[in-house]
Motif scaffolding. Sequence first.
Motif, PDB file in Angstrom:
ATOM      1  N   SER A   1     103.145 -25.347  -6.827  1.00  0.00           N
ATOM      2  CA  SER A   1     102.663 -26.137  -5.894  1.00  0.00           C
ATOM      3  C   SER A   1     102.414 -27.587  -6.473  1.00  0.00           C
ATOM      4  O   SER A   1     101.719 -28.499  -5.702  1.00  0.00           O
ATOM      5  CB  SER A   1     101.114 -25.207  -5.220  1.00  0.00           C
ATOM      6  OG  SER A   1      99.889 -25.514  -6.228  1.00  0.00           O
ATOM      7  N   GLN A   2     102.615 -27.935  -7.701  1.00  0.00           N
ATOM      8  CA  GLN A   2     101.832 -28.958  -8.255  1.00  0.00           C
ATOM      9  C   GLN A   2     102.366 -29.289  -9.093  1.00  0.00           C
ATOM     10  O   GLN A   2     102.849 -28.349 -10.262  1.00  0.00           O
ATOM     11  CB  GLN A   2     100.927 -29.529  -8.641  1.00  0.00           C
ATOM     12  CG  GLN A   2      99.853 -28.204  -9.848  1.00  0.00           C
ATOM     13  CD  GLN A   2      98.361 -28.695 -10.244  1.00  0.00           C
ATOM     14  OE1 GLN A   2      97.425 -28.451  -8.762  1.00  0.00           O
ATOM     15  NE2 GLN A   2      97.728 -28.864 -10.568  1.00  0.00           N
ATOM     16  N   ASP A   3     102.830 -30.538 -10.093  1.00  0.00           N
ATOM     17  CA  ASP A   3     103.502 -30.761 -11.352  1.00  0.00           C
ATOM     18  C   ASP A   3     102.693 -30.918 -12.725  1.00  0.00           C
ATOM     19  O   ASP A   3     102.933 -30.300 -13.409  1.00  0.00           O
ATOM     20  CB  ASP A   3     104.394 -32.297 -11.675  1.00  0.00           C
ATOM     21  CG  ASP A   3     105.669 -32.459 -10.528  1.00  0.00           C
ATOM     22  OD1 ASP A   3     106.091 -31.672 -10.429  1.00  0.00           O
ATOM     23  OD2 ASP A   3     105.567 -33.912  -9.686  1.00  0.00           O
ATOM     24  N   ALA A   4     101.167 -31.296 -12.270  1.00  0.00           N
ATOM     25  CA  ALA A   4     100.432 -31.560 -13.766  1.00  0.00           C
ATOM     26  C   ALA A   4      99.286 -29.852 -13.624  1.00  0.00           C
ATOM     27  O   ALA A   4      99.125 -29.159 -12.647  1.00  0.00           O
ATOM     28  CB  ALA A   4      99.057 -32.507 -13.376  1.00  0.00           C
ATOM     29  N   ILE A   5      99.568 -29.993 -14.927  1.00  0.00           N
ATOM     30  CA  ILE A   5      99.232 -28.305 -15.213  1.00  0.00           C
ATOM     31  C   ILE A   5      97.556 -28.571 -16.337  1.00  0.00           C
ATOM     32  O   ILE A   5      98.270 -28.996 -17.249  1.00  0.00           O
ATOM     33  CB  ILE A   5     100.435 -27.729 -16.555  1.00  0.00           C
ATOM     34  CG1 ILE A   5     100.753 -27.390 -15.442  1.00  0.00           C
ATOM     35  CG2 ILE A   5     100.087 -26.329 -16.349  1.00  0.00           C
ATOM     36  CD1 ILE A   5     102.072 -26.816 -16.093  1.00  0.00           C
ATOM     37  N   PRO A   6      96.532 -28.434 -15.743  1.00  0.00           N
ATOM     38  CA  PRO A   6      95.607 -28.623 -16.057  1.00  0.00           C
ATOM     39  C   PRO A   6      95.283 -27.718 -17.794  1.00  0.00           C
ATOM     40  O   PRO A   6      95.975 -26.129 -17.929  1.00  0.00           O
ATOM     41  CB  PRO A   6      94.067 -27.270 -15.280  1.00  0.00           C
ATOM     42  CG  PRO A   6      95.026 -27.927 -13.500  1.00  0.00           C
ATOM     43  CD  PRO A   6      96.100 -27.204 -14.347  1.00  0.00           C
ATOM     44  N   ARG A   7      94.500 -28.420 -18.313  1.00  0.00           N
ATOM     45  CA  ARG A   7      94.027 -27.566 -19.616  1.00  0.00           C
ATOM     46  C   ARG A   7      93.754 -26.569 -19.413  1.00  0.00           C
ATOM     47  O   ARG A   7      93.841 -25.358 -20.885  1.00  0.00           O
ATOM     48  CB  ARG A   7      93.920 -29.166 -20.291  1.00  0.00           C
ATOM     49  CG  ARG A   7      93.884 -29.727 -21.014  1.00  0.00           C
ATOM     50  CD  ARG A   7      93.269 -30.741 -21.856  1.00  0.00           C
ATOM     51  NE  ARG A   7      92.901 -30.126 -23.176  1.00  0.00           N
ATOM     52  CZ  ARG A   7      92.500 -30.829 -24.345  1.00  0.00           C
ATOM     53  NH1 ARG A   7      91.851 -32.284 -23.397  1.00  0.00           N
ATOM     54  NH2 ARG A   7      92.635 -29.747 -25.237  1.00  0.00           N
ATOM     55  N   SER A   8      92.700 -25.678 -19.119  1.00  0.00           N
ATOM     56  CA  SER A   8      92.050 -24.902 -18.735  1.00  0.00           C
ATOM     57  C   SER A   8      92.945 -23.663 -17.696  1.00  0.00           C
ATOM     58  O   SER A   8      92.606 -22.669 -17.709  1.00  0.00           O
ATOM     59  CB  SER A   8      90.972 -24.911 -17.507  1.00  0.00           C
ATOM     60  OG  SER A   8      90.827 -25.459 -16.718  1.00  0.00           O
ATOM     61  N   ALA A   9      93.816 -23.640 -17.496  1.00  0.00           N
ATOM     62  CA  ALA A   9      94.900 -23.383 -17.084  1.00  0.00           C
ATOM     63  C   ALA A   9      95.685 -21.532 -17.949  1.00  0.00           C
ATOM     64  O   ALA A   9      96.534 -22.294 -18.485  1.00  0.00           O
ATOM     65  CB  ALA A   9      96.308 -23.759 -15.521  1.00  0.00           C
ATOM     66  N   LYS A  10      94.917 -21.074 -18.391  1.00  0.00           N
ATOM     67  CA  LYS A  10      95.657 -20.079 -19.372  1.00  0.00           C
ATOM     68  C   LYS A  10      94.327 -18.959 -19.486  1.00  0.00           C
ATOM     69  O   LYS A  10      93.909 -18.817 -18.875  1.00  0.00           O
ATOM     70  CB  LYS A  10      95.128 -20.667 -20.707  1.00  0.00           C
ATOM     71  CG  LYS A  10      94.121 -21.390 -21.161  1.00  0.00           C
ATOM     72  CD  LYS A  10      93.895 -22.319 -21.798  1.00  0.00           C
ATOM     73  CE  LYS A  10      92.697 -22.241 -22.926  1.00  0.00           C
ATOM     74  NZ  LYS A  10      92.121 -23.163 -24.342  1.00  0.00           N
ATOM     75  N   VAL A  11      94.973 -17.778 -20.525  1.00  0.00           N
ATOM     76  CA  VAL A  11      94.488 -16.921 -19.785  1.00  0.00           C
ATOM     77  C   VAL A  11      94.237 -15.916 -21.228  1.00  0.00           C
ATOM     78  O   VAL A  11      95.018 -16.520 -21.777  1.00  0.00           O
ATOM     79  CB  VAL A  11      95.087 -15.849 -18.625  1.00  0.00           C
ATOM     80  CG1 VAL A  11      95.576 -16.175 -17.420  1.00  0.00           C
ATOM     81  CG2 VAL A  11      96.867 -15.177 -19.887  1.00  0.00           C
ATOM     82  N   ARG A  12      93.715 -15.198 -21.776  1.00  0.00           N
ATOM     83  CA  ARG A  12      93.490 -14.769 -22.995  1.00  0.00           C
ATOM     84  C   ARG A  12      94.283 -14.286 -23.822  1.00  0.00           C
ATOM     85  O   ARG A  12      95.428 -13.079 -22.681  1.00  0.00           O
ATOM     86  CB  ARG A  12      92.240 -13.942 -23.039  1.00  0.00           C
ATOM     87  CG  ARG A  12      92.120 -13.582 -24.192  1.00  0.00           C
ATOM     88  CD  ARG A  12      91.236 -12.669 -24.695  1.00  0.00           C
ATOM     89  NE  ARG A  12      90.508 -11.639 -25.687  1.00  0.00           N
ATOM     90  CZ  ARG A  12      89.877 -11.041 -26.270  1.00  0.00           C
ATOM     91  NH1 ARG A  12      88.817 -10.852 -25.770  1.00  0.00           N
ATOM     92  NH2 ARG A  12      89.824 -11.046 -27.313  1.00  0.00           N
TER      93      ARG A  12
END
Length: 343
Positions: A85-96
């Motif tokens: 749904s968006q081009d920008a990926i937040p730095r916090s977009a991650k999982v352990r």
Amino acid sequence: MFLVNCWYVAGWSAEFSPGDLLSRRILNQAIVLFRTQDGIIGALEDRCCHRAVPLSIGRVDGNIIRCSYHGMEYDVAGGCVKIPSQDAIPRSAKVRRYPSHEQDALIWIWMGDQDAADIGAIPRQTQHNDPNWGWKSDHYHVDGNWQLLIDNLMDLSHLPYIHPHTIGGDPETHFRAGMITRRTENSVSVQRHMPNSMPPPTYVAAKGFTGRIDRWQEIEFQPMVLRIHTGGCDAGTGAYDGRREHGFSMLGFHAITPESDHTTHYFWSVATNILKDGVLDLVFEQTGYTFCEDQEVLEVQQRRIDDEPLRPLLDLKSDAGGNHVRRWLKELIDAEARSDSRT
């Protein structure tokens, strides 16, 4: 309480073809395990960082795992690599990500400090790669605490009562067995010899013994696996001098992976040196039958302990190996707790 900085078995390699995934709870943590198209095993927390939907109900596509809710895609390192749904990926977009390694037909996972995950410390299971041994494996889910399963495997004096029709044998032979227990920096071992004893039914069926045998049980524990070498040779033919190639041997691999405080993943294999037609299937079938008998005991045992969890248990001489393991693991868990309190 669990030992965290430790390699645990998370699954068998054969459970995962490219594109396969499953959810497995380990140390009370929900984990998704999957194999990419390139054959790499991924181990991530089973929770999308967007709205907490389990990734295990998504799908593997090539080398990524895709959340089924809004299509967010993650690589094996746990980083989000696409948000539809968006081009920008937040730095916090991650999982352990949990460090994992595939070795000896097993998937190993490290649950603690990622910087401390040394794959060189994974205990080898060479029988899984040795053509001189035939082996088969399974995974049981036990409704009992992980420590009860370790106790069961460290003390084999229960065999004549719980497993009389397979690997048990005469009770008096078991109780007269000489026992040596050792604790080193890296392991706890128990050695039991039963000379000039009658072979149990599984040994007779596999090897065809017609008389008495010199029997051995050799157990080694290191967190969180046990290796158990059992077998026998015709009496007086050198079993206790290392001359065992002419006898019957079983190598048992037992990985104890806590699911929760009261449930345990039990990954096991049995290998035998008798490779003639049908013997491996017989040994595997009868071994699985004995482990189901153990499982029944452990689960009723857990229910009684839950009735009065603070009530003390009596120790016997045969509990020496299991008690060494209990003390050692408590030392390791307490050391981790002290380390955590200083950070």
